[in-house]
Design an enzyme around this catalytic site. Structure first.
Site, PDB file in Angstrom:
ATOM      1  N   GLU A 132      -5.210   3.505   3.566  1.00 31.10           N
ATOM      2  CA  GLU A 132      -6.317   2.720   3.022  1.00 31.10           C
ATOM      3  C   GLU A 132      -7.633   3.498   3.093  1.00 31.10           C
ATOM      4  O   GLU A 132      -8.472   3.400   2.195  1.00 31.10           O
ATOM      5  CB  GLU A 132      -6.427   1.391   3.767  1.00 31.10           C
ATOM      6  CG  GLU A 132      -5.189   0.506   3.659  1.00 31.10           C
ATOM      7  CD  GLU A 132      -4.755   0.251   2.227  1.00 31.10           C
ATOM      8  OE1 GLU A 132      -5.608   0.287   1.317  1.00 31.10           O
ATOM      9  OE2 GLU A 132      -3.553   0.022   2.008  1.00 31.10           O
ATOM     10  N   HIS A 135      -7.815   5.712   0.117  1.00 34.37           N
ATOM     11  CA  HIS A 135      -8.278   5.001  -1.074  1.00 34.37           C
ATOM     12  C   HIS A 135      -9.803   4.945  -1.104  1.00 34.37           C
ATOM     13  O   HIS A 135     -10.426   5.154  -2.149  1.00 34.37           O
ATOM     14  CB  HIS A 135      -7.719   3.576  -1.089  1.00 34.37           C
ATOM     15  CG  HIS A 135      -6.357   3.457  -1.691  1.00 34.37           C
ATOM     16  ND1 HIS A 135      -6.027   4.000  -2.926  1.00 34.37           N
ATOM     17  CD2 HIS A 135      -5.234   2.821  -1.252  1.00 34.37           C
ATOM     18  CE1 HIS A 135      -4.764   3.708  -3.207  1.00 34.37           C
ATOM     19  NE2 HIS A 135      -4.258   3.012  -2.212  1.00 34.37           N
TER      20      HIS A 135
END
Length: 296
Positions: A132, A135
């Site tokens: 994450e 990202h």
């Protein structure tokens, strides 16, 4: 072709499709209006999307007892990645999953489910958090917000064109315009899904480098995929437009890698991660990034 190049090409296709629909709707003026509409919608989404999606999924700040380990893990991995520490949220659901959101690395958040912390080891949680963070570092949260906005705007323009009949002098003819207005939203959705899959592969690669052990993320993907197929995420089912944000599709959808999937096939992602180790590209695992927390 690199993931960044593939994403740039797909974004160009999405923009051209949007402008084409605007032209069919109102000629050259339609292109200008379409771009103005896209700019306004993207500005609104850019500024508000993180708060909207967190509220939509009932995410609460990771505060108080039982979350210290998670917060410390996120901070340690963010430091290793050389990026600001994002806010950390927890979502009350039994399905193990996670997503990142935010308009830029300075205003970002990572949300993990309680099911993720219960079902995964701390090494696997570290792999998920690193994915994450990748990202956020790659600004995928902004890219996916823009593509989702474009796809929604194309569908909206298509509805206008079908209602008003489009340009009668279009070289496509009235039947061609109607066909284009039906095909355009489908094509936009396919491009959005293709961009999402490309960004997942890139986040897997960089996430593995951040946490230092591709096997941690590979193992986490397998465990999450197995449980997500059996455990409902009712909020995600009610808001399927957010499914592409999660590390694994939270919906009970087909798992194969095709045009209509927002996520790559888990087996393909796992194989790519394990190839990193097989090629001797495994960095030294991060130390102290996964202290004792609410899991294992």
């Amino acid at each position: 072709m690199t993931g960044y190049m593939r994403t740039a090409i797909l974004m160009a296709v999405m923009t051209a499709l949007f402008m084409g629909v605007g032209y069919l709707l109102a000629g050259p003026t339609g292109i200008v209006l379409a771009l103005a509409l896209a700019a306004g919608m993207n500005l609104f989404s850019w500024w508000n999307s993180d708060r909207m999606v967190l509220r939509m999924h009932g995410a609460r700040p990771a505060e108080g007892p039982g979350t210290e380990g998670l917060r410390r893990m996120v901070a340690d991995l963010a430091e290793r990645a050389g990026m600001p520490v994002p806010k950390v949220y927890v979502i009350e659901t039994a399905q193990p999953n996670a997503f990142a959101t935010g308009r830029n690395p300075e205003n970002a958040a990572v949300a993990v489910t309680t099911g993720l912390m219960r079902a995964l080891s701390r090494e696997e949680v570290a792999g998920v958090v690193a994915h994450e963070l990748a990202h956020i570092k790659n600004r995928d949260t902004l890219i996916m917000t823009i593509t989702a906005t474009f796809a929604g705007a194309i569908s909206m323009l298509a509805n206008f064109a079908l209602f008003f009949g489009g340009r009668r002098d279009s070289p496509l003819g009235l039947i061609g315009i109607i066909a284009m207005m039906i095909v355009a939203p489908l094509a936009a959705g396919l491009v959005q899904m293709a961009i999402s899959r490309a960004r997942e592969y890139e986040a897997d690669r960089i996430g593995a480098e951040i946490c230092g052990a591709p096997e941690w993320l590979a193992s986490a993907l397998q465990r999450i995929a197995g449980q997500a197929a059996r455990i409902d995420n009712n909020t995600a089912e009610r808001n399927p437009a957010t499914a592409h944000m999660f590390i694994i599709n939270p919906l009970h959808a087909h798992g194969y890698d095709n045009l209509f999937s927002t996520h790559p096939k888990t087996e393909n992602r796992v194989a790519a991660l394990r190839a990193m180790e097989g090629a001797g590209r495994r960095p030294t695992p991060v130390r102290g990034s996964a202290p004792a927390g609410p899991w294992g």
